[in-house]
Design an enzyme around this catalytic site. Structure first.
Site, PDB file in Angstrom:
ATOM      1  CB  SER A 206      -0.893   0.001   1.241  1.00  0.00           C
ATOM      2  OG  SER A 206      -1.507   1.259   1.437  1.00  0.00           O
TER       3      SER A 206
ATOM      4  CE1 TYR B 181      -4.096  -2.327   4.791  1.00  0.00           C
ATOM      5  CE2 TYR B 181      -3.404  -0.056   4.385  1.00  0.00           C
ATOM      6  CZ  TYR B 181      -3.744  -1.316   3.912  1.00  0.00           C
ATOM      7  OH  TYR B 181      -3.736  -1.566   2.554  1.00  0.00           O
TER       8      TYR B 181
END
Length: 276
Positions: A142, A155
């Site tokens: 990501s 995350y």
């Protein structure tokens, strides 16, 4: 005229491939001629996806947090088709919101799937690739791997960890022809992103990430950001004074603390990031 990509003869495994980004990766690679194995915790959904997508595919149960399950998945592919050429570590989960309200179970789940699942996949797949002198491991991480992302603390930690881990393994394998790649997209329109903000970047589609995976197989690079400008921009911003860096980040990066829609995320959280 643009040449049609040809992956005929390539055997590729995709984790978390039953839905969203993983399914689109599987579809695109199969359309290019690859034999694609879809692994997913929802094995029935993986088998359904394999039946619905045109090409040579198989679907199987896969819990990326369990060594026996992961090894069994890879062994099934080996027995069915032969040596795996490419492993795409795609499985991932995300909880969004203030760090101090994140349930412990959600924190643990993100670390187990996003970080430990990738580490497990690399440890299981890479040695065989090194031994035979070929192979490619692509991890879908990501942009949170390199950006400051309020409301995605755990995350972001897992994605920073994945990026760091892959950099270290790459350094260990620098004498080997085995290739490693990390693909880092901004927000993608999937179940994972429901109820979250996108920041200054345009909302990506699963097809964008799948196309990046295909390009990376054809022309391997270690670090791939989507959109492409994110990597150079992050590098440029990081050399600025702290106060200016923070100001720019607040303008560009989505703040999920302020913008997350907890009601909209209820279904996703219940399935992938439970409270206990």
């Amino acid at each position: 005229m643009t040449r049609q990509p040809d992956l005929t003869g390539k055997i590729i495994a995709v984790t978390g491939g039953a839905n969203g980004i993983g399914r689109e990766i599987a579809r695109l690679l199969a359309s290019a001629g690859a034999q694609v194995a879809i692994g997913d915790q929802d094995g029935e959904a993986a088998r359904q996806a394999a039946n619905e997508i045109a090409g040579i595919l198989l679907g199987a149960d896969l819990d990326v947090t369990d060594a026996v399950s992961f090894a069994s998945f890879l062994a099934t592919i080996q027995a069915e088709w032969g040596t795996i050429d490419v492993l795409v570590n795609n499985a991932g989960v995300m909880w969004a919101g203030p760090f101090d309200t994140e349930p412990d179970a959600a924190t643990e789940r993100q670390i187990a799937v996003n970080l430990l699942g990738v580490i497990l996949g690399v440890k299981l797949a890479a040695p065989a690739m090194v031994a035979r002198g070929s192979g490619h491991i692509i991890t879908v991480a990501s942009a949170a791997s390199i950006l400051t992302t309020p409301g995605e603390a755990s995350y972001s930690a897992t994605k920073h960890g994945v990026f760091g881990y892959m950099k270290a393994v790459r350094a260990e394998l620098y004498r080997s022809p085995v290739r490693l790649s990390v693909i880092m997209p901004t927000v993608v329109e999937t179940a994972m992103s429901v109820g979250t903000a996108t920041g200054a970047a345009t909302l990506l589609q699963p097809t964008d990430v799948a196309a990046a995976v295909l390009r990376t197989i054809q022309r391997p690079r270690f670090e791939v950001t989507l959109p492409g400008y994110v990597g150079p921009l992050a590098a440029a911003v990081n050399v600025l004074p702290g106060w200016l860096r923070d100001r720019i980040s607040r303008r560009l990066v989505p703040d999920q603390v302020r913008h997350v829609d907890r009601v909209a995320r209820t279904g996703y959280d219940a399935q992938f990031c439970p409270r206990n």
